[in-house]
Enzyme design. Structure first.
Site, PDB file in Angstrom:
ATOM      1  N   HIS A  24       0.861  -1.143  -0.034  1.00  0.00           N
ATOM      2  CA  HIS A  24       0.103  -0.082  -0.127  1.00  0.00           C
ATOM      3  C   HIS A  24       1.114   1.302  -0.026  1.00  0.00           C
ATOM      4  O   HIS A  24       2.302   1.066  -0.084  1.00  0.00           O
ATOM      5  CB  HIS A  24      -0.912   0.169   1.379  1.00  0.00           C
ATOM      6  CG  HIS A  24       0.024   0.129   2.670  1.00  0.00           C
ATOM      7  ND1 HIS A  24       0.006  -1.168   3.483  1.00  0.00           N
ATOM      8  CD2 HIS A  24       0.342   0.942   3.450  1.00  0.00           C
ATOM      9  CE1 HIS A  24       0.492  -0.933   4.412  1.00  0.00           C
ATOM     10  NE2 HIS A  24       0.828   0.450   4.357  1.00  0.00           N
ATOM     11  N   ALA A  25       0.212   2.659  -0.134  1.00  0.00           N
ATOM     12  CA  ALA A  25       0.921   3.637  -0.113  1.00  0.00           C
ATOM     13  C   ALA A  25       0.060   4.687   0.896  1.00  0.00           C
ATOM     14  O   ALA A  25      -0.942   3.849   1.407  1.00  0.00           O
ATOM     15  CB  ALA A  25       0.909   4.430  -1.346  1.00  0.00           C
TER      16      ALA A  25
END
Length: 147
Positions: free
Chosen positions: A60-61
């Site tokens: 994820h970011a």
């Protein structure tokens, strides 16, 4: 100190930070201070451990959150992706941390037995901070890079 003014993030903005190392025959000591060794105020600290063989963490970011990742024990790799470029950083020393700016996709992988990852975060936990859909992440980053 790292330049945090640039709003367009790249994997090349990620950087290794070396922390102080005090050597002693009785055992070594390393310490971390916010705004001295870490380029942000630390709002959350968490650690990842007992990762089963072959598993990864992350994928994820974060929209705004920045973090520094430290291998307190053992080793692991951090795969970074900004939507255009990718790089992998291996962490295996407790006196090095990896600064990861916001809007960089990250995946921690290849954990050694008994590895412990310490993560220092610039914001408290907020589920809305996560970007978990990779195509959406790429679209968001391309829009940001055009500005």
């Amino acid at each position: 100190m790292l330049d945090l003014q640039n709003t367009s993030r790249s994997v090349y903005d990620a950087a290794i930070i070396q922390f102080p190392k005090i050597l002693d025959d009785r055992g070594n000591l390393t310490f971390i201070e916010a705004r001295r060794h870490i380029p942000f105020d630390i709002k959350r600290v968490y650690w990842i451990y007992d990762v089963p063989g072959g598993e990864s963490r992350g994928s994820h970011a974060y929209r705004e959150l920045q973090e520094v990742i430290v291998a307190l024990s053992g080793s692991f790799d951090v795969f970074l992706d900004d939507g255009l470029a990718q790089k992998t950083v291996s962490l295996n020393r407790a006196y090095y941390g990896l600064y990861v700016p916001n809007m960089i996709w990250r995946r921690m992988q290849h954990f050694s037995t008994n590895a412990v990852a310490l993560v220092l975060a610039s914001l408290p936990y907020d589920a809305n901070e996560y970007v978990k859909d990779y195509p959406n992440f790429k679209k968001m980053n391309q829009t940001q890079q055009r500005r």
